[in-house]
Design a protein around this motif. Structure first.
Motif, mmCIF file in Angstrom:
data_model
loop_
_atom_site.group_PDB
_atom_site.id
_atom_site.type_symbol
_atom_site.label_atom_id
_atom_site.label_comp_id
_atom_site.label_asym_id
_atom_site.label_seq_id
_atom_site.Cartn_x
_atom_site.Cartn_y
_atom_site.Cartn_z
ATOM 1 N N GLY A 71 71.523 60.070 92.367
ATOM 2 C CA GLY A 71 72.373 59.339 91.425
ATOM 3 C C GLY A 71 71.741 58.034 90.983
ATOM 4 O O GLY A 71 70.523 57.961 90.774
ATOM 5 N N ALA A 72 72.563 56.997 90.883
ATOM 6 C CA ALA A 72 72.137 55.726 90.290
ATOM 7 C C ALA A 72 71.397 54.825 91.274
ATOM 8 O O ALA A 72 71.794 53.689 91.549
ATOM 9 N N VAL A 73 70.276 55.360 91.821
ATOM 10 C CA VAL A 73 69.375 54.563 92.662
ATOM 11 C C VAL A 73 67.984 54.636 92.041
ATOM 12 O O VAL A 73 67.696 55.535 91.255
ATOM 13 N N ASN A 74 67.131 53.707 92.397
ATOM 14 C CA ASN A 74 65.810 53.632 91.765
ATOM 15 C C ASN A 74 64.845 54.731 92.199
ATOM 16 O O ASN A 74 63.983 55.143 91.430
ATOM 17 N N SER A 75 64.971 55.207 93.426
ATOM 18 C CA SER A 75 64.060 56.250 93.916
ATOM 19 C C SER A 75 64.831 57.327 94.677
ATOM 20 O O SER A 75 64.842 57.340 95.915
ATOM 21 N N PRO A 76 65.509 58.223 93.959
ATOM 22 C CA PRO A 76 66.263 59.294 94.636
ATOM 23 C C PRO A 76 65.336 60.152 95.497
ATOM 24 O O PRO A 76 64.160 60.319 95.177
ATOM 25 N N GLY A 77 65.866 60.678 96.585
ATOM 26 C CA GLY A 77 65.062 61.545 97.441
ATOM 27 C C GLY A 77 65.671 61.700 98.812
ATOM 28 O O GLY A 77 66.786 61.244 99.079
ATOM 29 N N VAL A 78 64.910 62.354 99.698
ATOM 30 C CA VAL A 78 65.327 62.565 101.086
ATOM 31 C C VAL A 78 64.608 61.543 101.955
ATOM 32 O O VAL A 78 63.386 61.395 101.864
ATOM 33 N N TYR A 79 65.365 60.861 102.798
ATOM 34 C CA TYR A 79 64.793 59.796 103.617
ATOM 35 C C TYR A 79 65.151 59.993 105.092
ATOM 36 O O TYR A 79 66.213 60.527 105.415
ATOM 37 N N GLU A 80 64.215 59.539 105.937
ATOM 38 C CA GLU A 80 64.415 59.601 107.384
ATOM 39 C C GLU A 80 64.816 58.219 107.888
ATOM 40 O O GLU A 80 64.150 57.231 107.597
ATOM 41 N N ASN A 105 84.072 51.999 94.527
ATOM 42 C CA ASN A 105 84.808 52.811 95.500
ATOM 43 C C ASN A 105 83.892 53.361 96.589
ATOM 44 O O ASN A 105 84.151 54.395 97.182
ATOM 45 N N LEU A 106 82.787 52.637 96.830
ATOM 46 C CA LEU A 106 81.802 53.087 97.824
ATOM 47 C C LEU A 106 81.809 52.153 99.037
ATOM 48 O O LEU A 106 81.636 50.943 98.897
ATOM 49 N N ASN A 107 82.012 52.726 100.213
ATOM 50 C CA ASN A 107 81.969 51.936 101.451
ATOM 51 C C ASN A 107 80.541 51.947 101.981
ATOM 52 O O ASN A 107 80.120 52.882 102.655
ATOM 53 N N GLN A 116 73.460 64.361 105.626
ATOM 54 C CA GLN A 116 74.439 63.914 104.636
ATOM 55 C C GLN A 116 73.796 63.694 103.268
ATOM 56 O O GLN A 116 72.628 63.317 103.168
ATOM 57 N N LYS A 117 74.573 63.937 102.214
ATOM 58 C CA LYS A 117 74.119 63.656 100.855
ATOM 59 C C LYS A 117 74.974 62.537 100.277
ATOM 60 O O LYS A 117 76.205 62.605 100.306
ATOM 61 N N ILE A 118 74.302 61.491 99.779
ATOM 62 C CA ILE A 118 75.002 60.349 99.202
ATOM 63 C C ILE A 118 74.738 60.332 97.708
ATOM 64 O O ILE A 118 73.588 60.278 97.269
ATOM 65 N N VAL A 119 75.805 60.409 96.932
ATOM 66 C CA VAL A 119 75.682 60.405 95.474
ATOM 67 C C VAL A 119 76.247 59.086 94.946
ATOM 68 O O VAL A 119 77.425 58.782 95.147
#
Length: 199
Positions: A71-80, A105-107, A116-119
């Motif tokens: 979504g609206a982040v600068n570098s979408p991807g999978v992170y550890e 509306n994001l905690n 988990q997937k964060i959008v």
């Protein structure tokens, strides 16, 4: 002659007893030493097992997890991430929020679980979602953006921004009456919008 034989016999018996006694004492010492070594080895083994167990426990508690940020982040991807990560940690790993990100509306303090997937929605996406979900014609004061809130009678830009800031600092409204906690929204304004809002 008999006396000499008796003396020799006594001397011989004495020598045998002396040798036997010395031999017994030596065996007893070795046995004790072996017992001591055995005890030391057992103790060392317990300590090794304890250290191994401690390492395993540490390894389990310092677990890692993987999370997908989109979504609206600068570098979408999978992170550890390791330790006990929160959503804001994942956002930072993904290069931070874009300028059009909607976090009303994001905690961001919420704990992350493995897989988990964060959008992160944009403000336009959030507004569109609010409009689609508003099939009853009411504005959800927990999800609506400033533009949508400003469609309510008596709610201008200043009050709309105050509603969003309240949600960000205090969390979601539990009831529509909670909107009266906003500065400038008292019974008069509330009575005008009560039938047009929901949570």
């Amino acid at each position: 002659m008999k006396r000499k034989i008796n003396i020799c016999f006594i001397f011989l018996m004495f020598s045998i007893c002396l040798v036997t006694f010395s031999s017994c004492g030596k065996t007893s010492y070795l046995d004790k030493s072996q017992d001591s070594n055995s005890t030391t080895e057992t103790s060392d083994k317990k300590n090794t097992d304890k250290d191994s167990s401690s390492k395993n426990t540490t390894s389990k508690t310092s677990g890692k997890c993987f999370v997908q940020v989109s979504g609206a982040v600068n570098s979408p991807g999978v992170y550890e991430l390791s330790g006990e990560p929160r959503i804001f940690h994942a956002i930072l790993m993904a290069g931070g929020l874009r300028e059009d990100a909607d976090v009303s509306n994001l905690n961001q303090a919420e704990k992350i679980s493995d897989g988990q997937k964060i959008v992160i929605k944009t403000r336009d996406e959030a507004a569109m979602e609010a409009a689609v979900s508003a099939d009853d014609g009411k504005v959800n004061i927990n999800t609506a953006d400033a533009r949508t809130l400003m469609t309510l009678p008596g709610i201008g830009e200043s009050k709309a921004n105050s509603i969003i800031k309240y949600r960000e600092s205090k969390g979601s409204f539990n009831s529509i009456e909670d909107i009266k906690n906003i500065s400038g929204i008292k019974d008069g304004v509330y009575n005008k919008i009560a039938d047009s809002i929901k949570v």
